[in-house]
Design a protein around this motif. Structure first.
Motif, PDB file in Angstrom:
ATOM      1  N   LYS A 148       0.620  -6.884   6.221  1.00 56.98           N
ATOM      2  CA  LYS A 148      -0.627  -6.550   6.864  1.00 56.98           C
ATOM      3  C   LYS A 148      -0.366  -6.331   8.381  1.00 56.98           C
ATOM      4  CE  LYS A 148      -5.424  -8.895   7.330  1.00 56.98           C
ATOM      5  NZ  LYS A 148      -6.097  -9.962   6.877  1.00 56.98           N
ATOM      6  N   GLU A 149       0.454  -6.848   8.926  1.00 58.96           N
ATOM      7  CA  GLU A 149       0.887  -6.518  10.460  1.00 58.96           C
ATOM      8  C   GLU A 149       1.180  -5.116  10.642  1.00 58.96           C
ATOM      9  OE1 GLU A 149       2.576  -8.935   8.895  1.00 58.96           O
ATOM     10  OE2 GLU A 149       1.131 -10.484   9.308  1.00 58.96           O
ATOM     11  N   ASP A 150       1.773  -4.486   9.495  1.00 55.62           N
ATOM     12  CA  ASP A 150       1.820  -3.007   9.746  1.00 55.62           C
ATOM     13  C   ASP A 150       0.891  -1.750   9.245  1.00 55.62           C
ATOM     14  OD1 ASP A 150       4.624  -3.725  10.407  1.00 55.62           O
ATOM     15  OD2 ASP A 150       5.403  -3.528   8.552  1.00 55.62           O
ATOM     16  N   ALA A 151      -0.244  -2.683   8.932  1.00 58.47           N
ATOM     17  CA  ALA A 151      -1.402  -1.815   8.380  1.00 58.47           C
ATOM     18  C   ALA A 151      -2.117  -0.968   9.489  1.00 58.47           C
ATOM     19  CB  ALA A 151      -2.269  -2.763   7.668  1.00 58.47           C
ATOM     20  N   HIS A 152      -1.936  -1.248  10.805  1.00 61.26           N
ATOM     21  CA  HIS A 152      -2.657  -0.268  11.770  1.00 61.26           C
ATOM     22  C   HIS A 152      -1.467   0.881  12.095  1.00 61.26           C
ATOM     23  CE1 HIS A 152      -5.463  -3.625  12.830  1.00 61.26           C
ATOM     24  NE2 HIS A 152      -4.581  -4.343  12.617  1.00 61.26           N
ATOM     25  N   VAL A 153      -2.150   1.673  11.494  1.00 62.10           N
ATOM     26  CA  VAL A 153      -1.233   3.195  11.534  1.00 62.10           C
ATOM     27  C   VAL A 153      -1.751   4.212  12.597  1.00 62.10           C
ATOM     28  CG1 VAL A 153      -0.597   5.060  10.120  1.00 62.10           C
ATOM     29  CG2 VAL A 153      -0.918   2.869   8.971  1.00 62.10           C
ATOM     30  N   LEU A 163       0.864  -1.334   0.245  1.00 64.49           N
ATOM     31  CA  LEU A 163      -0.041   0.116  -0.027  1.00 64.49           C
ATOM     32  C   LEU A 163       1.057   1.086  -0.005  1.00 64.49           C
ATOM     33  CD1 LEU A 163      -2.489  -0.836   2.800  1.00 64.49           C
ATOM     34  CD2 LEU A 163      -2.895  -0.834   0.469  1.00 64.49           C
ATOM     35  N   PHE A 164       0.467   2.277  -0.842  1.00 68.82           N
ATOM     36  CA  PHE A 164       1.016   3.323  -0.579  1.00 68.82           C
ATOM     37  C   PHE A 164       0.136   4.400   0.139  1.00 68.82           C
ATOM     38  CE2 PHE A 164       2.242   7.775  -2.694  1.00 68.82           C
ATOM     39  CZ  PHE A 164       3.299   7.776  -2.153  1.00 68.82           C
ATOM     40  N   LEU A 165       0.307   4.973   1.299  1.00 69.98           N
ATOM     41  CA  LEU A 165      -0.573   5.724   1.924  1.00 69.98           C
ATOM     42  C   LEU A 165       0.167   7.223   1.959  1.00 69.98           C
ATOM     43  CD1 LEU A 165      -2.885   5.562   4.005  1.00 69.98           C
ATOM     44  CD2 LEU A 165      -1.115   5.247   5.836  1.00 69.98           C
ATOM     45  N   TYR A 166      -0.789   8.237   1.805  1.00 69.26           N
ATOM     46  CA  TYR A 166      -0.304   9.703   1.829  1.00 69.26           C
ATOM     47  C   TYR A 166      -1.202  10.590   2.534  1.00 69.26           C
ATOM     48  CZ  TYR A 166      -2.786   9.785  -2.735  1.00 69.26           C
ATOM     49  OH  TYR A 166      -3.599   9.644  -3.791  1.00 69.26           O
ATOM     50  N   ARG A 178       3.795   7.083   3.243  1.00 72.22           N
ATOM     51  CA  ARG A 178       4.835   5.841   3.852  1.00 72.22           C
ATOM     52  C   ARG A 178       4.101   4.724   2.936  1.00 72.22           C
ATOM     53  NH1 ARG A 178       4.300   4.607   9.995  1.00 72.22           N
ATOM     54  NH2 ARG A 178       6.107   6.092   9.666  1.00 72.22           N
ATOM     55  N   ILE A 179       4.975   3.599   2.780  1.00 69.68           N
ATOM     56  CA  ILE A 179       4.739   2.507   2.097  1.00 69.68           C
ATOM     57  C   ILE A 179       4.566   1.457   3.079  1.00 69.68           C
ATOM     58  CG2 ILE A 179       5.532   0.581   0.678  1.00 69.68           C
ATOM     59  CD1 ILE A 179       7.054   2.861  -1.016  1.00 69.68           C
ATOM     60  N   ILE A 180       3.456   0.687   2.977  1.00 71.34           N
ATOM     61  CA  ILE A 180       2.940  -0.312   3.833  1.00 71.34           C
ATOM     62  C   ILE A 180       3.138  -1.846   3.067  1.00 71.34           C
ATOM     63  CG2 ILE A 180       1.464  -1.393   5.508  1.00 71.34           C
ATOM     64  CD1 ILE A 180       0.372   1.431   6.021  1.00 71.34           C
ATOM     65  N   ARG A 181       4.052  -2.590   3.579  1.00 73.03           N
ATOM     66  CA  ARG A 181       4.408  -3.869   2.797  1.00 73.03           C
ATOM     67  C   ARG A 181       3.540  -5.040   3.578  1.00 73.03           C
ATOM     68  NH1 ARG A 181       9.228  -1.095   1.971  1.00 73.03           N
ATOM     69  NH2 ARG A 181       9.662  -0.904  -0.334  1.00 73.03           N
TER      70      ARG A 181
END
Length: 177
Positions: free
Chosen positions: A113-118, A85-88, A108-111
């Motif tokens: 699923k574990e890092d998807a809680h921002v 995911l590219f989050l901005y 930010r780039i999220i690669r």
């Protein structure tokens, strides 16, 4: 009867046709898995300071510094065809001439699923300036948290996870002491 080259050509043509059909099915199945993640974006403060834009031969410009808080759960966007995911965070406003601008101030780039809680309390990562030299008489800005899903196979999909409820005005220019 048939040469080895003709048999190899038939086998490779059959293999590539099956592979393309499989990739097309994977790409079309991505439209079935749609998610609408929700988040929260709030702007803590906006400060405007004078600066010197090197690119424009010592031309004075206003630079905005935005402090924001982001909380979002983007894990529903991850499935078997999601690579990253590219989050901005972007700011959208209209300048003095009425031209609508959209400026990316953080990404930010999220690669995984574990890092998807921002959950971030941050500041703009990129320069935020008005090309007409001043934020005076510029309409208030809407700030948005947007994402771009990059699949292994298929088309890129875009979406918006959060938005400030009301536009945030630009304050008066603060002089540096």
């Amino acid at each position: 009867m048939h040469t080895i080259y003709a048999r190899f050509n038939n086998i490779s043509a059959m293999f590539s046709s099956c592979l393309m059909a499989l990739l097309a099915a994977i790409a079309l199945s991505s439209f079935v898995f749609t998610a609408d993640p929700k988040g929260d974006l709030s702007v803590a403060s906006v400060q405007v300071f004078p600066g010197n834009a090197r690119r424009y031969k010592n031309r004075d410009q206003d630079f905005a510094f935005v402090n924001f808080n982001v909380t979002a759960d983007l894990s529903p966007l991850f499935h078997w065809n999601t690579k990253q995911l590219f989050l901005y965070v972007s700011a959208e406003y209209a300048n003095k001439q009425g031209v609508k601008n959209e400026v990316v101030i953080w990404d930010r780039i999220i690669r995984r699923k574990e890092d998807a809680h921002v959950s971030i309390a941050g500041r703009n990562k990129y320069v935020f300036r008005e090309l007409s030299t001043s934020f005076r008489d510029v309409s208030p800005a809407h700030y948005m948290l947007k994402y771009n899903v990059m699949p292994y196979v298929g088309v890129l999909t875009y979406g918006e996870a959060a938005r400030t409820p009301e536009p945030v005005p630009f304050p008066e220019r603060q002089e540096l002491s």
